[in-house]
Motif scaffolding. Structure first.
Motif, PDB file in Angstrom:
ATOM      1  N   UNK A 170     -28.503 -32.880 -70.950  1.00 50.89           N
ATOM      2  CA  UNK A 170     -28.909 -32.308 -72.237  1.00 50.89           C
ATOM      3  C   UNK A 170     -29.874 -31.178 -71.933  1.00 50.89           C
ATOM      4  N   UNK A 171     -29.522 -29.990 -72.394  1.00 50.08           N
ATOM      5  CA  UNK A 171     -30.339 -28.846 -72.041  1.00 50.08           C
ATOM      6  C   UNK A 171     -30.359 -28.667 -70.536  1.00 50.08           C
ATOM      7  N   UNK A 172     -31.570 -28.665 -69.976  1.00 43.55           N
ATOM      8  CA  UNK A 172     -31.727 -28.499 -68.533  1.00 43.55           C
ATOM      9  C   UNK A 172     -32.176 -29.797 -67.861  1.00 43.55           C
ATOM     10  N   UNK A 173     -31.740 -30.898 -68.414  1.00 46.12           N
ATOM     11  CA  UNK A 173     -31.986 -32.219 -67.832  1.00 46.12           C
ATOM     12  C   UNK A 173     -30.638 -32.834 -67.484  1.00 46.12           C
ATOM     13  N   UNK A 174     -30.518 -33.374 -66.272  1.00 41.53           N
ATOM     14  CA  UNK A 174     -29.265 -33.976 -65.843  1.00 41.53           C
ATOM     15  C   UNK A 174     -29.557 -35.291 -65.121  1.00 41.53           C
ATOM     16  N   UNK A 175     -28.637 -36.229 -65.231  1.00 40.93           N
ATOM     17  CA  UNK A 175     -28.770 -37.540 -64.598  1.00 40.93           C
ATOM     18  C   UNK A 175     -27.805 -37.661 -63.429  1.00 40.93           C
ATOM     19  N   UNK A 176     -28.245 -38.381 -62.398  1.00 44.22           N
ATOM     20  CA  UNK A 176     -27.399 -38.659 -61.240  1.00 44.22           C
ATOM     21  C   UNK A 176     -27.527 -40.135 -60.873  1.00 44.22           C
ATOM     22  N   UNK A 177     -26.555 -40.633 -60.098  1.00 41.24           N
ATOM     23  CA  UNK A 177     -26.628 -42.004 -59.603  1.00 41.24           C
ATOM     24  C   UNK A 177     -26.649 -43.028 -60.724  1.00 41.24           C
ATOM     25  N   UNK A 178     -27.362 -44.119 -60.493  1.00 40.85           N
ATOM     26  CA  UNK A 178     -27.386 -45.216 -61.461  1.00 40.85           C
ATOM     27  C   UNK A 178     -27.951 -44.805 -62.806  1.00 40.85           C
ATOM     28  N   UNK A 179     -28.794 -43.804 -62.858  1.00 43.47           N
ATOM     29  CA  UNK A 179     -29.335 -43.347 -64.135  1.00 43.47           C
ATOM     30  C   UNK A 179     -28.223 -42.863 -65.051  1.00 43.47           C
ATOM     31  N   UNK A 180     -27.142 -42.350 -64.460  1.00 37.89           N
ATOM     32  CA  UNK A 180     -26.025 -41.814 -65.240  1.00 37.89           C
ATOM     33  C   UNK A 180     -24.889 -42.806 -65.418  1.00 37.89           C
ATOM     34  N   UNK A 192     -19.754 -54.845 -57.126  1.00 35.60           N
ATOM     35  CA  UNK A 192     -18.619 -55.515 -56.499  1.00 35.60           C
ATOM     36  C   UNK A 192     -17.845 -54.611 -55.550  1.00 35.60           C
ATOM     37  N   UNK A 193     -17.740 -53.337 -55.860  1.00 32.08           N
ATOM     38  CA  UNK A 193     -16.976 -52.401 -55.031  1.00 32.08           C
ATOM     39  C   UNK A 193     -17.855 -51.728 -53.975  1.00 32.08           C
ATOM     40  N   UNK A 194     -19.152 -52.007 -53.996  1.00 36.34           N
ATOM     41  CA  UNK A 194     -20.113 -51.456 -53.020  1.00 36.34           C
ATOM     42  C   UNK A 194     -20.089 -49.935 -53.005  1.00 36.34           C
ATOM     43  N   UNK A 195     -20.041 -49.325 -54.190  1.00 35.86           N
ATOM     44  CA  UNK A 195     -19.952 -47.867 -54.268  1.00 35.86           C
ATOM     45  C   UNK A 195     -21.215 -47.213 -54.834  1.00 35.86           C
ATOM     46  N   UNK A 196     -22.266 -47.969 -55.096  1.00 35.73           N
ATOM     47  CA  UNK A 196     -23.458 -47.380 -55.701  1.00 35.73           C
ATOM     48  C   UNK A 196     -24.063 -46.271 -54.867  1.00 35.73           C
ATOM     49  N   UNK A 197     -24.322 -46.538 -53.587  1.00 35.01           N
ATOM     50  CA  UNK A 197     -24.914 -45.527 -52.710  1.00 35.01           C
ATOM     51  C   UNK A 197     -23.944 -44.372 -52.489  1.00 35.01           C
ATOM     52  N   UNK A 198     -22.678 -44.677 -52.284  1.00 32.94           N
ATOM     53  CA  UNK A 198     -21.688 -43.616 -52.050  1.00 32.94           C
ATOM     54  C   UNK A 198     -21.594 -42.675 -53.237  1.00 32.94           C
ATOM     55  N   UNK A 199     -21.587 -43.222 -54.458  1.00 33.69           N
ATOM     56  CA  UNK A 199     -21.503 -42.370 -55.638  1.00 33.69           C
ATOM     57  C   UNK A 199     -22.761 -41.531 -55.805  1.00 33.69           C
ATOM     58  N   UNK A 200     -23.921 -42.078 -55.469  1.00 30.28           N
ATOM     59  CA  UNK A 200     -25.165 -41.309 -55.554  1.00 30.28           C
ATOM     60  C   UNK A 200     -25.143 -40.147 -54.555  1.00 30.28           C
ATOM     61  N   UNK A 201     -24.696 -40.414 -53.333  1.00 33.83           N
ATOM     62  CA  UNK A 201     -24.611 -39.359 -52.317  1.00 33.83           C
ATOM     63  C   UNK A 201     -23.622 -38.282 -52.739  1.00 33.83           C
ATOM     64  N   UNK A 202     -22.491 -38.703 -53.283  1.00 34.50           N
ATOM     65  CA  UNK A 202     -21.500 -37.726 -53.740  1.00 34.50           C
ATOM     66  C   UNK A 202     -22.017 -36.923 -54.926  1.00 34.50           C
TER      67      UNK A 202
END
Length: 368
Positions: A268-278, A284-294
């Motif tokens: 929103x505007x000039x604020x953006x979310x990444x990782x778990x915040x978004x 279960x799929x063990x993708x939390x860290x991988x998605x944050x890095x990507x």
């Protein structure tokens, strides 16, 4: 905007925030990083990184310092609650040409990212207000100080303050799982990722080297037990395979609820979310860290290649959303598979489990 003087604040110094700091510095930006905690950390837990996480680390130049840590995992073995084999997945084949799978203490990964992020992290620093204007964001910190930024990146996890302050969404909502994590030493020697599937519950143990096991267990529910260790021993005490010996060696457990974050928009505007915040979802799929890095890689690329911040944020979200949706959908697929009654589920997994579990990662073999 590559190499510009863009004023960027990254809120959160976990995996997502430090990865964003790293990728932005590699792209020529000079972000500030704040963290609301003191930086001391909680009791350590393990983390399992699939092949696409190593690929992302390689792209940000941090695969080499991670390589000596933990243990490479070459095979996943699934069993029923008694310990009898259901199926197995050859991880080398699944992630061929992508990267190795690895289990290691989360604190080890964090130290590598912290060292690689460059610049100072301001700990004990909370964001209390965001005033969004067309061309800037004025941030008010808990100590009353104010500063103006061209971009604020919310990397502050499932319970993101940035998400709430920017009116991007409400709190995370429970996904109906209680999760237990522990690092166990002195337990049985395992060579592979080993998961036992029971009645609406699962127990996973992954070797991390040096006689350590990263242990993860979950059960359906929302109530957190007063004594997590006692609950794990009660709930999984009847399991077979390596579980009894692991429980004997287990001396502490962290317990959390699985929360999900689903948003109509990540910026929103000039604020953006990444990782778990978004886009937090179940582990279960063990993708939390991988998605944050990507996320960090794609955001940095978008900022480097775009003429304006709004254009970059639109590019980032449009690129990431289909992949995140895949992870969320496949996570729910795997959870539903676990929750099928064993008399129906176990024959299916003996017959087709390898194909089912490999399919969960099909889209993720391709680059972000």
């Amino acid at each position: 905007m590559a190499g510009s003087n863009l004023r960027v604040l990254v809120v959160g110094a976990g995996i997502a925030g430090l990865a964003v700091a790293r990728t932005l510095r590699l792209a020529g930006f000079r972000p500030e990083v704040t963290e609301r905690s003191s930086g001391g950390g909680d009791t350590d837990i393990g983390i399992y990184l699939p092949g696409n996480a190593e690929r992302a680390l390689r792209e940000i130049g941090l695969a080499d310092p991670v390589r000596p840590l933990g243990q490479v995992i070459r095979r996943q073995r699934f069993a029923d609650a008694r310990g009898y084999e259901l199926c197995e997945v050859d991880l080398g084949k699944l992630w061929a040409g992508v990267g190795e799978c690895r289990a290691l203490p989360r604190s080890d990964l964090h130290r590598v990212l912290l060292s690689g992020a460059g610049g100072e992290v301001r700990y004990d620093t909370q964001v209390r207000g965001l005033d969004l204007a067309r061309d800037a964001v004025t941030v008010t910190f808990a100590d009353g100080r104010q500063a103006e930024y061209d971009l604020v990146v919310g990397a502050d996890g499932r319970r993101s303050a940035v998400r709430a302050l920017a009116a991007l969404g409400g709190p995370a909502h429970p996904a109906g799982q209680v999760v237990y994590r522990s690092i166990v030493t002195g337990g049985p020697l395992l060579a592979d990722w080993t998961g036992l599937l029971g009645e609406r519950a699962a127990f996973v143990a992954v070797p991390m080297g040096a006689g350590r096991l990263h242990c993860y267990a979950d059960e359906v529910g929302t109530a957190l037990p007063a004594d997590p260790l006692a609950r794990v021993r009660e709930r999984f005490g009847g399991y077979g395979g390596p579980v009894p010996a692991i429980l004997d060696a287990m001396d502490q457990v962290q317990v959390t609820r699985t929360d999900e974050v689903q948003l109509g928009c990540w910026s929103r505007g000039r604020v953006v979310l990444v990782g778990d915040a978004a886009h937090a979802t179940g582990p279960t799929l063990a993708q939390g860290a991988a998605m944050a890095l990507e996320d960090a890689l794609v955001l940095a690329r978008a900022l480097s290649r775009s003429a304006t911040v709004p254009e970059a944020l639109e590019s980032y979200e449009s690129r990431r959303r289909p992949r995140i949706k895949w992870v969320v959908d496949r996570t729910r697929d795997r959870d539903r598979t676990r929750d099928v009654p064993p008399p129906l589920r176990d024959p299916l997994l003996r017959d087709r489990g390898n194909r089912i579990f490999q399919e969960h990662y099909r889209l993720l073999v391709a680059p972000a």
